[in-house]
Scaffold this motif. Sequence first.
Motif, mmCIF file in Angstrom:
data_model
loop_
_atom_site.group_PDB
_atom_site.id
_atom_site.type_symbol
_atom_site.label_atom_id
_atom_site.label_comp_id
_atom_site.label_asym_id
_atom_site.label_seq_id
_atom_site.Cartn_x
_atom_site.Cartn_y
_atom_site.Cartn_z
ATOM 1 N N THR A 67 0.529 11.997 2.054
ATOM 2 C CA THR A 67 1.749 11.269 1.681
ATOM 3 C C THR A 67 1.674 9.825 2.151
ATOM 4 O O THR A 67 2.029 8.896 1.405
ATOM 5 C CB THR A 67 2.990 11.957 2.290
ATOM 6 N N GLN A 68 1.167 9.676 3.403
ATOM 7 C CA GLN A 68 1.036 8.317 3.935
ATOM 8 C C GLN A 68 0.047 7.510 3.103
ATOM 9 O O GLN A 68 0.297 6.346 2.777
ATOM 10 C CB GLN A 68 0.578 8.384 5.396
ATOM 11 N N GLN A 69 -1.084 8.156 2.744
ATOM 12 C CA GLN A 69 -2.074 7.471 1.900
ATOM 13 C C GLN A 69 -1.474 7.128 0.537
ATOM 14 O O GLN A 69 -1.680 6.030 0.010
ATOM 15 C CB GLN A 69 -3.311 8.351 1.710
ATOM 16 N N GLN A 70 -0.723 8.098 -0.004
ATOM 17 C CA GLN A 70 -0.072 7.826 -1.290
ATOM 18 C C GLN A 70 0.910 6.658 -1.167
ATOM 19 O O GLN A 70 0.965 5.782 -2.037
ATOM 20 C CB GLN A 70 0.661 9.074 -1.798
ATOM 21 N N ASN A 71 1.680 6.696 -0.042
ATOM 22 C CA ASN A 71 2.631 5.603 0.181
ATOM 23 C C ASN A 71 1.899 4.273 0.337
ATOM 24 O O ASN A 71 2.324 3.248 -0.224
ATOM 25 C CB ASN A 71 3.493 5.883 1.423
ATOM 26 N N GLU A 72 0.788 4.309 1.122
ATOM 27 C CA GLU A 72 0.013 3.071 1.306
ATOM 28 C C GLU A 72 -0.569 2.596 -0.017
ATOM 29 O O GLU A 72 -0.524 1.412 -0.338
ATOM 30 C CB GLU A 72 -1.110 3.305 2.328
ATOM 31 N N GLU A 106 2.068 -1.721 -5.464
ATOM 32 C CA GLU A 106 3.261 -2.552 -5.640
ATOM 33 C C GLU A 106 2.977 -3.990 -5.219
ATOM 34 O O GLU A 106 3.381 -4.935 -5.904
ATOM 35 C CB GLU A 106 4.424 -1.975 -4.825
ATOM 36 N N THR A 107 2.257 -4.130 -4.077
ATOM 37 C CA THR A 107 1.904 -5.481 -3.612
ATOM 38 C C THR A 107 1.003 -6.167 -4.636
ATOM 39 O O THR A 107 1.200 -7.346 -4.960
ATOM 40 C CB THR A 107 1.173 -5.401 -2.246
ATOM 41 N N GLN A 108 0.033 -5.390 -5.150
ATOM 42 C CA GLN A 108 -0.863 -5.949 -6.158
ATOM 43 C C GLN A 108 -0.087 -6.338 -7.411
ATOM 44 O O GLN A 108 -0.291 -7.410 -7.982
ATOM 45 C CB GLN A 108 -1.951 -4.940 -6.498
ATOM 46 N N THR A 163 2.290 -10.236 -10.740
ATOM 47 C CA THR A 163 3.499 -10.779 -11.363
ATOM 48 C C THR A 163 3.731 -12.217 -10.913
ATOM 49 O O THR A 163 4.063 -13.093 -11.737
ATOM 50 C CB THR A 163 4.725 -9.910 -10.985
ATOM 51 N N GLN A 164 3.507 -12.449 -9.610
ATOM 52 C CA GLN A 164 3.680 -13.799 -9.087
ATOM 53 C C GLN A 164 2.667 -14.744 -9.727
ATOM 54 O O GLN A 164 3.011 -15.866 -10.138
ATOM 55 C CB GLN A 164 3.509 -13.791 -7.566
ATOM 56 N N GLN A 165 1.401 -14.286 -9.843
ATOM 57 C CA GLN A 165 0.375 -15.107 -10.489
ATOM 58 C C GLN A 165 0.732 -15.359 -11.944
ATOM 59 O O GLN A 165 0.572 -16.482 -12.452
ATOM 60 C CB GLN A 165 -0.992 -14.421 -10.399
#
Length: 198
Positions: free
Chosen positions: A76-81, A87-89, A94-96
Amino acid sequence: MSKNVKTIKELADELGTNKTRISRIINKNSIPTQKIKNKIVLEDNSVSLIRQYFKNETQQQNETQQQDETQQQNETQQQNETQQQNETQQQNETQQQNETVSILRTELDKAHSHIEKLSNLLDQQQRLALQDKKLLEEYKSEINELKSLKMPQEDKKENQSQEEVQTIKKQMEALNDKIKGQEQLNNQVSKKWYQFWK
């Protein structure tokens, strides 16, 4: 029943499990049992062995369950990470993309303003070309007017000089005619004198 023996059901109730599990422990570990009045009973010795096996099995199950839970938590932690990384990517992408869109909009605005300036310059150039054309036509018409003003005077001079030339030609022709006429007279007179002397 004596206090020294317990049925499988009693032991299962005491341990908080079911008869099937107790039966499985008995069969798996070959624990001795007795049959009294068509019921399987366990002596203290067997009960303590079953309790020990149950405790060990429960402990193993708990450990397995803990391992499973830990593994599940890790997954779960790996999935969350992974999800956070995704999401960060996505946020970075999106920012780029937003930055790229912003840059492209800026460039597009610059291009529009440049095109507008070029259109204005082209419009001005066309107006200047039209003004130049009008001025040239005006100059041509003025030159033609000036030529037309000069031409009659020159034509008059030419006409006068042509008339003078023609007059002189006529006078010369008249003189030539007179000369010819005089020569003919002279010839005739000389012939008469010649005949007279004969």
